[in-house]
Each structure stands twice: as structure tokens, then as C-alpha cells.
Scaffold this motif. Structure first.
Motif, short mmCIF file in Angstrom:
data_model
loop_
_atom_site.label_atom_id
_atom_site.label_comp_id
_atom_site.label_asym_id
_atom_site.label_seq_id
_atom_site.Cartn_x
_atom_site.Cartn_y
_atom_site.Cartn_z
N ASN A 384 49.18 36.18 44.23
CA ASN A 384 49.04 35.35 43.00
C ASN A 384 50.55 35.10 42.64
O ASN A 384 51.08 33.85 42.13
CB ASN A 384 48.63 36.45 41.80
N GLY A 388 51.88 31.17 42.94
CA GLY A 388 52.13 30.56 41.37
C GLY A 388 53.44 30.04 41.33
O GLY A 388 53.79 29.09 40.55
N GLU A 398 43.80 22.40 45.63
CA GLU A 398 42.93 23.04 44.77
C GLU A 398 42.86 24.19 45.77
O GLU A 398 42.44 25.41 45.16
CB GLU A 398 41.60 22.38 44.72
N ARG A 401 45.45 26.57 44.27
CA ARG A 401 45.01 26.84 42.89
C ARG A 401 44.12 27.92 42.68
O ARG A 401 44.29 28.91 41.94
CB ARG A 401 44.55 25.82 42.02
N ARG A 402 43.09 27.73 43.47
CA ARG A 402 42.06 28.68 43.46
C ARG A 402 42.34 30.36 43.93
O ARG A 402 42.22 31.11 43.25
CB ARG A 402 40.85 28.36 44.35
N SER A 404 45.31 31.30 43.97
CA SER A 404 46.37 31.92 43.12
C SER A 404 45.72 32.47 41.94
O SER A 404 46.31 33.45 41.05
CB SER A 404 47.39 30.96 42.39
N ASP A 405 44.71 32.52 41.43
CA ASP A 405 43.71 33.09 40.52
C ASP A 405 42.81 34.16 40.77
O ASP A 405 42.00 34.61 40.03
CB ASP A 405 42.89 32.05 39.95
N LYS A 407 41.70 37.73 41.49
CA LYS A 407 41.95 39.10 40.65
C LYS A 407 42.21 40.32 41.48
O LYS A 407 41.75 40.25 42.84
CB LYS A 407 40.99 39.48 39.65
N GLU A 533 34.26 35.86 42.32
CA GLU A 533 35.58 35.93 43.04
C GLU A 533 35.47 35.35 44.42
O GLU A 533 36.60 34.82 44.88
CB GLU A 533 35.95 37.46 43.13
N LYS A 536 36.83 31.66 45.03
CA LYS A 536 38.43 31.53 45.01
C LYS A 536 38.95 32.03 46.17
O LYS A 536 40.02 31.54 46.61
CB LYS A 536 38.90 32.56 43.79
#
Length: 617
Positions: A384, A388, A398, A401-402, A404-405, A407, A533, A536
């Protein structure tokens, strides 16, 4: 009790005379190498001369170190960058003189502390092949029981190790699962239905993966009309064991993947452990191997930046460290700013303050690392942060971006030691559980897994077994418990957390005395398994040709989980780099992690992973 014939009939397995065959003591197995402790794959056994190409591996966890070893063996100059003082990630270990019973020997290095106990399942075929190839041996455990279970009402159940010859041992395992205690007759019937449906999952089908990723397992059970408190408790215990999550949040994909691995041969469910301590028996030898083959393993190197030129990564950077940062934890690698409340523990991971060290002057300057290829082997929080900070450099694609999200799940691991032995064994015997150092629990407020680290036992060949030799002759009981809902106690101090765990353990072992010592490992790096999840997770190959991602946070079309996934993805990236370098020698054969034979195929025949309401759609 359900008879074997009743089970086979109910499961639809009786067709073709399979049930009758299951009663025969005829060993029929074509698994060959997969039944060995370490599969032997001749073509993987290579050591090649330097090829003039270089690779930087960002992250010295299990995935990163395995990739480093495989690439070094194939002629690449490898540099592993790790922010802590030692490699291993969730497998790391260290010694702590402040923990455990008093030892009067001044030369004693301290009792072993580790992130948590980790087992190596039999179906980790790729990890086992890797370990055997490089001569890193595993420790044995006690035969007899796969799974001991209790809930807060002290209701108990167990799944014994099958005794029928292969491949009929799979039928016996399914039969044992159908007889799982605490389930009603209707629950047992539904359990067979659910297992058969989950085991029909085709991990090579992206539509099935997306479908199962988009629904919670609780809603999946309800959509099958198979939901009940008993069924929910059964699957919750498995979900908490592997993912520290409840079935209300976990995706159906989570349990489908776990089921595929658990319905293979029972040989796949036998477990070994790493030899204690992992830092000395396994992780340091990997670092030594990389260095012996011309590479480097650099610690206290936290990668923050990246340079991308003409669509290729040209370098990664460890950015300068501010003067406001005064220390770094040797265990977790996190930076500690001036003014932080430290006390006697690392404020991030809970390691003893002895593991905090001052920042060296050379660490405060920017450090830059160039290479031909880059492998990112960071955990969730590390990924992350890295992505980020560098989304713009990566073109705001993309894919990044995915990723980096993604969890991560926080899990605390509490260890306590008590004077005297036998409390654990006495409680298991009273509950008619199998002899095992592991007990899976459900319904407790603070614990999901309990492990007796000091247990002594006799193996089937008459040898004395112990998890760790350091407790073998000491009159102490050392119990490790895992807290799946760490967020509820995150503001509590370690002793208060240990007290909460002790109260839960006392429910299971009423005569357990007060604990004499304790520690709590606080980690936020576990893989999250909530709905959505999987979508991502990045593929191993990124949109940038010379940048790959590995570890348990990536997505790969292979039925592998946990530490097996770190090995599969490390080998996967190695093969990609070999192709890019135009090197034909050294390609790695990746083994299946689940061997599904005729009994499992019969159980899943005609079934679909889709709920009835969605099958046509």
C-alpha cells in the motif's frame, strides 16, 4: 452413526461400485512423488554460472527470499532489500532474554520468540520440493489427529487421520467430516452437499473466481438453504484457523479454495513444522545461499521510491530518513519518531525494547539500487505504502491503483508460560480429543487457535517429540493463542491482553494456574479475505515488463494458499524472468498443490459452484 454405505449413498458416490471398492484393503495410488516428504523434481535441480543479469527483490519475507534463492541458483546477481534486521516476514524468529522461565546460564541466548507457529501442510508440494532440493529439513509432529475442535459450550469434535489405503483414504476423510460432532443429522447431510459444491470450483475459470469473490460465505450457505448454527460454526472454525475472519465477511472464494486443498489425499493434510528457530534453521541459510552465489541481502533498507524510464523500472530507492526518526525496530523494521511512547515494547509489533536500535548515519542518506529486473515481494501494508507513493511514476495504471487498495488483517499472537506440565493433556483427554498440540476454538471472545508449545509426546516410532527442545526438560507449560479480532484490544497493554486470553483458556483448562510471563506480537500483515478483495490482487506480471509482484497478496491461476503461495509465485516470477532474459536453462516445474482423485471427482460430479438462483445467469 452413519455407516460407510449410508455416507456413500447420501453423497452419490456409490455409483459404479466405488463404495464397495472403498472397503477393500487394496493400495491404489498414482501420486508417486507427492506422497514423499519432499517431491523430487530432477529438472529443478540446477546451479548455473553467472549470466550477467541482475535482479532486485524488494522485501525479504518468505516469498522474496525464495525468489532470491531460485534466481541466484540460475545465474542472476540478486540483491534483496529488507527493512528489518532479519529475513522471514511472518516466518521470522528472534531470541528474547526477557521472556520465559529464569535461566541461570549467562551464555543462554534467550528463549525463542517468533511471529507465530506455522505448520507446513502435506499439500505444500512446491514449498516441500524447494526445501528438499536445498537440503532444509522440516521437523515432525504427532500422528493421529488432523483437527481438534471445541466451542465455548465445551462441545467437542475431531477429525482423525484416515487409516484406509490410498486412494480410499479420501473417502474415509469425507466420512469423518460427515460425522463431525455437534452437527445434527440434517447438518451432516448439508455439510456433504456444501463440500461437494465447493470442491467443484475450477480455479482456472475467472468467471467462477469473480462470482465466488463477490458473495460472503454466509450468504452462499443461505443461498443453498444449508445455513444453520452448526454448519456456520463448522466453517467459521476453518475460516478463523486460516484467515482470522468470520464467514459473514469472508468471501465464498476463501472457503472454496480451502476446500479444494482439504479434499485431496489425507497425505496432503499431514503436517510438519519448521525446525526451531526458523531464523537459524531456514532463513539465515537462504541469505547465506544468495550471498554465496554473488548476491546481497541488505537489511534496514525500506524501499520508498521508484524510477521508471521509457516504460521500464530502472531503479528503486530508499529515501532519506528524517532526523526526527530516532530508532528502528529490528523485528518489524518500522521507524520510531522522537516523542513516541515506547515503554518496554516496540509501539508497532510489541517486540521487547531490547530489539529497538538507533538509526545508523548511512541509513539517513538516499540509497539507490539499479537492476535489469525487479521483483516486489512486499506484504499488504508495505505494498500500500510503496504503490501509494509511486502511482504517478507507474502511470496511474489501474493495475497499480487496485493493488494499492488491498486491505490487510490485524492479528495478535499472545504467548504465556505457566509453572508445571500436564494441564493441556489432561483437558484434551477429558474432552476425548486426539493427542495434538493444536486446538481450534470457536465462539470465544478473544481466541481462535490454541497451541501448546511445550507439549511432550511419544511418536509412533517411540521417539519423544517436542515442539522446541528449549522446553523439553523444563517443568513449564507454554501456550500460544491467536486473537482474530485484534481491533477490539488494540488499545490495551500486553498484560491486559494476556489476561483476557487467560480467562478464555481457563474455560477450557479450569485448573490452569496464573501465568508467570507473557508477550503479545502485534501484526497487521495478514492477508484479508473479505468479499471483493480478490479482484484487487495483482497478477505476478505487472504492466511494466521488468517488474513482477509475488507473495500471498497476488493472484495466480493455481490452487495454492498461504506459504505454498509464496513459493509458487516466487517460482512463477523466476520463470518469467528466465523467459525475458532469453535463458532456456533452469526453468522451474511448478507442481499442483491439490491432487484431486476419483473419490473427490465422484463427490463433485454434476455440481456447480453457482447458487441455484444464479446458475442460468
Amino acid at each position: 452413526m452413519t455407516t460407510r454405505r449410508e455416507f456413500f449413498t447420501r453423497s452419490g458416490i456409490i455409483a459404479g461400485g466405488l463404495a464397495a471398492a472403498g472397503a477393500l484393503a487394496v493400495p491404489v495410488s498414482a501420486r508417486g512423488e507427492f506422497d514423499k516428504p519432499h517431491p523430487d523434481v530432477k529438472e529443478n535441480q540446477v546451479t548455473l554460472p553467472p549470466n550477467g543479469k541482475s535482479v532486485v527483490v524488494v522485501g525479504g519475507g518468505l516469498a522474496g527470499m525464495q525468489a532470491g534463492v531460485e534466481l541466484a541458483a540460475r545465474g542472476f546477481k540478486v540483491t534483496v532489500l529488507e527493512k528489518a534486521a532479519n529475513p522471514g516476514g511472518k516466518l521470522r524468529s528472534w531470541r528474547d532474554k526477557t521472556w520465559g522461565p529464569a535461566d541461570d546460564d549467562p551464555s543462554f541466548p534467550g528463549y525463542i520468540r517468533e511471529h507465530a507457529v506455522h505448520g507446513v501442510w502435506g499439500y505444500y508440494h512446491n514449498l516441500r520440493e524447494f526445501l528438499g532440493r536445498y537440503g532444509w529439513q522440516l521437523a515432525d509432529t504427532i500422528d493421529g489427529t488432523i483437527y481438534n475442535y471445541t466451542d465455548k459450550t465445551l462441545g467437542t469434535a475431531k477429525i482423525p487421520m484416515p487409516t484406509w489405503p490410498a486412494p480410499y483414504d479420501r473417502l474415509q476423510l469425507l466420512h469423518s467430516m460427515s460425522e463431525f460432532g455437534l452437527l445434527s443429522a440434517e447438518d451432516k447431510k448439508n455439510l456433504t452437499t456444501v463440500v461437494g459444491k465447493l470442491a467443484s470450483y475450477d480455479y482456472n475459470d475467472p468467471k467462477q473466481t469473480a462470482y465466488l469473490d463477490g458473495i460472503s460465505f454466509e450468504n452462499y450457505l443461505k443461498g443453498m438453504n444449508c445455513y444453520s448454527p452448526g454448519i456456520a460454526a463448522f466453517f467459521t472454525s476453518f475460516c478463523e484457523l486460516g484467515y482470522y475472519e468470520g464467514i459473514d465477511k469472508a468471501s465464498a472464494l476463501t472457503l472454496a479454495r480451502e476446500t479444494i486443498l482439504f479434499v485431496g489425499s489425507p497425505n496432503d493434510l499431514k503436517m510438519n513444522f519448521y525446525r526451531n528457530p526458523t531464523a537459524e534453521s531456514f532463513l539465515k541459510p537462504m541469505a547465506d545461499y544468495i550471498r554465496a552465489h554473488g548476491g546481497e541481502v541488505r537489511y534496514f533498507t525500506d524501499v520508498d521510491g521508484v524510477e521508471v524510464t521509457n516504460g521500464q523500472v530502472t531503479a528503486v530507492k530508499a529515501l532519506p530518513i528524517s532526523r526526527q526518526v530516532i530508532k528502528r525496530c529490528s523485528v518489524c523494521g518500522n521507524l520510531i519518531f522522537d516523542g513516541m511512547e515506547v515503554g518496554h515494547e516496540c509501539p508497532y509489533c510489541g517486540a521487547n525494547a531490547d530489539m529497538l536500535r538507533s538509526i545508523a548515519e548511512h541509513e539517513r542518506a538516499e540509497r539507490r539500487f539499479e537492476a535489469d529486473y525487479f521483483v516486489c515481494a512486499l506484504d499488504g501494508p508495505g505494498l500500500n505504502s510503496f504503490l501509494g507513493r509511486n502511482l504517478e511514476a507507474f502511470g496511474n495504471h489501474e493495475y497499480f491503483r487496485r493493488a494499492s487498495d488491498i486491505k490487510s488483517k490485524s492479528v495478535y499472537v499472545c504467548n504465556m508460560w505457566f509453572e508445571g506440565k500436564g494441564y493441556w493433556e489432561k483437558a484434551l483427554k477429558k474432552m476425548q480429543q486426539g493427542p495434538s498440540p493444536v486446538l481450534v476454538t470457536t465462539g470465544y471472545e478473544n481466541i481462535s487457535v490454541m497451541i501448546n508449545r511445550s507439549m511432550r509426546a511419544r511418536t509412533t516410532d517411540g521417539k519423544q517429540w517436542a515442539w522446541s527442545d528449549e522446553y523439553l526438560d523444563k517443568d513449564v507449560t507454554v501456550i500460544e493463542v491467536h486473537l482474530p479480532r485484534a481491533e477490539k484490544v488494540s488499545a490495551s497493554n500486553s498484560k491486559d491482553i494476556a489476561t483476557l486470553c487467560y480467562q478464555d483458556i481457563k474455560h477450557f483448562i479450569p485448573d490452569l494456574p496464573e501465568f508467570k510471563g507473557w508477550y503479545v506480537n502485534r501484526w497487521n500483515t495478514y492477508m484479508n479475505c473479505e468479499v471483493g478483495e480478490e479482484a484487487k490482487r495483482p497478477a505476478v506480471q505487472s504492466p511494466i515488463d521488468n517488474l513482477m509482484f509475488i507473495g500471498d497478496i497476488v493472484s495466480v491461476p493455481h490452487t495454492c494458499q498461504w506459504m505454498e503461495k509464496t513459493n509458487v509465485t516466487a517460482k512463477w516470477a523466476t520463470n518469467l524472468i528466465l523467459d525475458k532474459a532469453g535463458q532456456k536453462e533452469g526453468r522451474i516445474t511448478i507442481l499442483p498443490s491439490a491432487i484431486l482423485g476419483l473419490p473427490t471427482r465422484a463427490l463433485t460430479a454434476g455440481k456447480s459452484v453457482y447458487l441455484p438462483a444464479h446458475e442460468r445467469a
